[in-house]
Design an enzyme around this catalytic site. Structure first.
Site, short mmCIF file in Angstrom:
data_model
loop_
_atom_site.label_atom_id
_atom_site.label_comp_id
_atom_site.label_asym_id
_atom_site.label_seq_id
_atom_site.Cartn_x
_atom_site.Cartn_y
_atom_site.Cartn_z
N GLY A 110 0.88 -1.17 0.00
CA GLY A 110 0.00 0.00 0.00
C GLY A 110 0.91 1.22 0.00
CB ALA A 111 0.98 4.22 -2.16
CG ASP B 45 0.37 2.19 -5.61
OD1 ASP B 45 -0.80 1.78 -5.46
OD2 ASP B 45 1.34 1.72 -5.00
CG ASN C 140 -5.39 1.84 -7.25
OD1 ASN C 140 -4.57 1.83 -6.33
ND2 ASN C 140 -6.59 1.30 -7.09
#
Ligand code: MRU
Length: 350
Positions: free
Chosen positions: A52-53, A242, A252
């Site tokens: 997850g970014a 992201d 994404n």
């Protein structure tokens, strides 16, 4: 339902090391992994133990400190060379989430600003900045949720993709924070959770988080979204990202672009929730966003079971790019951003 139930901590600094939940074991087991050196964190990011970014950005910031902590007996120029090398190494773990580079650049700027200070003082400051990035992300994600929940009708079916919750951030999440906060506000929501092939972040992680928080949801296969939208069962789509380019094009998890096309075809609002640290004004448009390609084993196997014939060719891009024109609005900690995105995203940084 109270907010305190939504308290998953994906990452934590513990005196002299980082503790993460190893997300590859969820939901069957909650396994914690203690990370004591930079190589271990590089591997954890690469293998999606932490993912997850925003969470990758936080993890990289702590890893920077783990890398720099053992550099001794060195003057500033040598220290700076080591710092640049560490940043380059960590940035190579995953290419798409700009939060990774954003966190590393922020630390490099701090190091540069302290160039006349003793090395031990600079190291201490690096840890302090990592902790600040972490705490800021928690506050930011909460604000994203509060801002975003205003867009949710009193009764709504919401479709989401991948995992954008507390696991993917410091806490609360981005798209999932909006969902949690709509639920905290007493709205009657049902969430359609895309399973998210091939690594099942939706089925494994989003379903786990929503279940823990007692938010009503139903798990669906990725290809059910067209049917759901055509049947009038989706009021809005919300996803994370992201990296967002300067014109609003949005990278994404693979499959997000498909959702945006379907949403547009059915006149359904398509929202992207994100912190400002995910916006990359240096890239003019989405074609310039580097898209991570992952091992074909993720497609040929389901867990450890082979599903496809041996020796076949695969192509496994982990992300896609949704063009800005398919996006209704961005939900940020600074409010809801509507078109024209090029102008309005830039204004956020003025
Ligand atoms: O490959 P992953 O699991 O790291 O991909 C994560 C996503 O695509 C998320 O939507 C994105 O990072 C936003 S997380 C708040």
């Amino acid at each position: 339902m109270t907010e305190t139930r939504q308290a998953v901590k994906s990452i934590e600094w513990r005196e002299d090391h980082v503790r993460i939940i190893d997300q590859t074991f969820l939901p069957s087991r909650t396994v914690y992994c203690d990370i004591r050196d930079i190589g271990q964190m590089w591997d954890a990011i690469k293998k999606l133990k932490v993912r997850g970014a925003p969470a990758i950005g936080i993890a990289a910031a702590y890893a920077f400190y783990l890398g720099i902590r053992d550099v001794r007996d060195i003057s500033y120029p040598g220290f700076r060379i080591e710092a640049d090398r560490i940043a380059e190494y960590l940035a190579s773990s995953r290419p798409t989430a700009v939060n990774l580079k954003w966190a590393l650049d922020r630390i490099l700027v701090t190091i540069h600003a302290l160039k006349d200070k003793p090395i031990e003082e600079i190291k201490a400051k690096v840890l302090e900045v990592a902790k600040t990035i972490h705490q800021e992300d928690i506050r930011t994600c909460k604000q994203i949720g509060l801002n975003g929940q205003e867009l949710v009708p009193k009764k709504a079916n919401i479709l989401t993709h991948c995992n954008t919750g507390g696991l993917a951030t410091g806490q609360y999440g981005t798209a999932l924070s909006m969902i949690f906060h709509a639920h905290f506000a007493g709205k009657k929501i049902n969430v359609w959770v895309d399973e998210t092939r091939p690594l099942l972040q939706g089925a494994r992680l989003t379903a786990w988080e929503l279940n823990e928080a007692e938010v009503p949801f139903k798990l669906v296969i990725d290809s059910a979204s067209g049917h759901l939208m055509k049947s009038g069962l989706v009021d809005l789509v919300v996803v994370g990202t992201d990296r967002v380019a300067a014109n609003g094009d949005t990278a994404n998890k693979i499959g997000t672009y498909n959702l945006s096309v379907l949403a547009k075809a059915h006149g359904i609002p398509f929202y992207v929730a994100l912190p400002l640290s995910t916006i990359d004004l240096n890239l003019e448009h989405g074609d310039l966003i580097p898209i991570e390609e992952r091992d074909g084993d993720e497609i040929t196997h389901f867990g450890s079971t082979r599903m496809a014939p041996k020796k076949i060719q695969t192509f496994n891009p982990a992300f896609d790019v949704t063009p800005a024109e398919n996006i209704t609005a961005f939900i940020t900690e600074k409010g809801i951003i509507r078109p024209p995105f090029k102008e309005n995203l830039r204004k956020l940084f003025e």
